[in-house]
Scaffold this active site. Structure first.
Site, mmCIF file in Angstrom:
data_model
loop_
_atom_site.group_PDB
_atom_site.id
_atom_site.type_symbol
_atom_site.label_atom_id
_atom_site.label_comp_id
_atom_site.label_asym_id
_atom_site.label_seq_id
_atom_site.Cartn_x
_atom_site.Cartn_y
_atom_site.Cartn_z
ATOM 1 N N ASP A 71 0.244 5.154 3.270
ATOM 2 C CA ASP A 71 1.351 5.515 2.529
ATOM 3 C C ASP A 71 3.103 4.219 3.673
ATOM 4 O O ASP A 71 2.789 4.024 4.387
ATOM 5 C CB ASP A 71 2.002 6.160 2.538
ATOM 6 C CG ASP A 71 3.715 5.737 1.571
ATOM 7 O OD1 ASP A 71 3.351 4.903 1.463
ATOM 8 O OD2 ASP A 71 4.316 6.876 0.818
ATOM 9 N N TYR A 162 11.135 -8.303 -6.646
ATOM 10 C CA TYR A 162 9.838 -9.062 -6.350
ATOM 11 C C TYR A 162 10.099 -10.496 -5.629
ATOM 12 O O TYR A 162 9.141 -10.947 -4.638
ATOM 13 C CB TYR A 162 8.936 -9.018 -7.541
ATOM 14 C CG TYR A 162 7.343 -9.679 -7.101
ATOM 15 C CD1 TYR A 162 6.306 -9.103 -6.164
ATOM 16 C CD2 TYR A 162 7.440 -11.136 -7.483
ATOM 17 C CE1 TYR A 162 5.506 -9.912 -6.093
ATOM 18 C CE2 TYR A 162 6.347 -11.394 -7.722
ATOM 19 C CZ TYR A 162 4.876 -10.926 -6.576
ATOM 20 O OH TYR A 162 3.737 -12.048 -6.107
ATOM 21 N N LYS A 166 8.750 -12.012 -2.151
ATOM 22 C CA LYS A 166 8.403 -12.575 -1.542
ATOM 23 C C LYS A 166 8.536 -13.854 -0.462
ATOM 24 O O LYS A 166 7.765 -14.685 0.101
ATOM 25 C CB LYS A 166 7.299 -12.886 -2.743
ATOM 26 C CG LYS A 166 6.421 -12.038 -3.300
ATOM 27 C CD LYS A 166 5.090 -11.628 -2.084
ATOM 28 C CE LYS A 166 4.247 -10.110 -2.901
ATOM 29 N NZ LYS A 166 3.060 -9.642 -2.228
#
Length: 252
Positions: A71, A162, A166
């Protein structure tokens, strides 16, 4: 089943760890590295059967592969993944940080939890892996390839956590390339519209396709070939290789 473009056999005898290797881009990357001659540790979290299938595909082609669970939202498990990959492979030459969170979060639905999920998986896990693997990679004069996204420079709407994660991963790559040199190279591949969601309407798919100068969506193999190139390019570091069919330079 995702089939990569087969790269030249330039990684023979090398040892690679690919995160999120049980499906989609991760599978294609693991297959490409295996086809290049690398022994591959295929990480998974929930996609155990997919990772085992990836390993079976590499093995059926004459390669060696191992499935490893972890994980990556847990730092201790992330470090443990690196340790187990080192044990299984006998060292490490290539680390590919592919596993990621791609969660749509409209601005009115933003939450601390959504932000944390993106940053922990897309950025923090890659930082933890890279720094923990540094001694082994330095010994092997190896390299790291992160999978970023074209949104790291041209943001998408409705994906703020997101996009931020990134973009930060892109800068992490650049900073590590400087800090880890000269023994370790660090690069990234930034996919554009690759493997679009299957639930998109045909009209939306056509609209997206029309904006790409090469007039097609990218394949997982396109991305995998770019990763394999960077893994075997001895004088390339600190580079984000954009694989988007020209979308980011298009005026439309």
């Amino acid at each position: 089943m995702t089939e990569p473009h087969e790269p030249p056999p330039s990684l023979a005898g090398q040892r690679a760890l690919v995160t999120g290797g049980g499906k989609r881009l991760g599978r294609a990357i693991a297959l490409a590295l295996g086809a290049s001659g690398a022994r591959v540790a295929v990480h998974h979290h929930e996609s155990q059967s997919g990772a085992e299938e990836t390993c079976a595909l590499i093995q059926s082609a004459g390669g060696q592969a191992f499935a490893l669970a972890a994980d990556l939202m847990d730092r201790s498990e992330t470090r443990g993944l690196v340790d187990r990959a080192l044990d299984a492979l006998g060292g490490l030459d290539v680390l590919v940080g592919n596993a990621g969170n791609f969660e749509r979060v409209p601005v009115d639905a933003l939450s601390d939890a959504a932000y944390d999920r993106a940053l922990q998986l897309n950025l923090d896990a890659n930082y933890v892996m890279a720094t923990h693997a540094r001694p082994a990679l330095r010994s092997a004069r190896g390299n790291i390839v992160f999978v970023t996204c074209t949104s790291s420079t041209t943001p998408f709407r409705n994906y703020l956590p997101y996009v931020v994660s990134k973009g930060a991963l892109r800068q992490l790559m650049r900073a590590l390339a400087l800090e880890f040199a000269p023994e370790i190279r660090v690069n990234a591949v930034a996919p554009g519209t690759v493997l679009p969601p299957e639930n998109l309407a045909s009209e939306e798919l056509e609209r997206l396709r029309s904006r790409i100068p090469l007039e097609r969506f990218g394949s997982a193999g396109d991305v995998a070939s770019a990763v394999a190139y960077l893994a075997s390019a001895p004088f390339v570091t600190g580079v984000e290789l954009v694989v988007d069919g020209g979308r980011t330079v298009a005026a439309r």
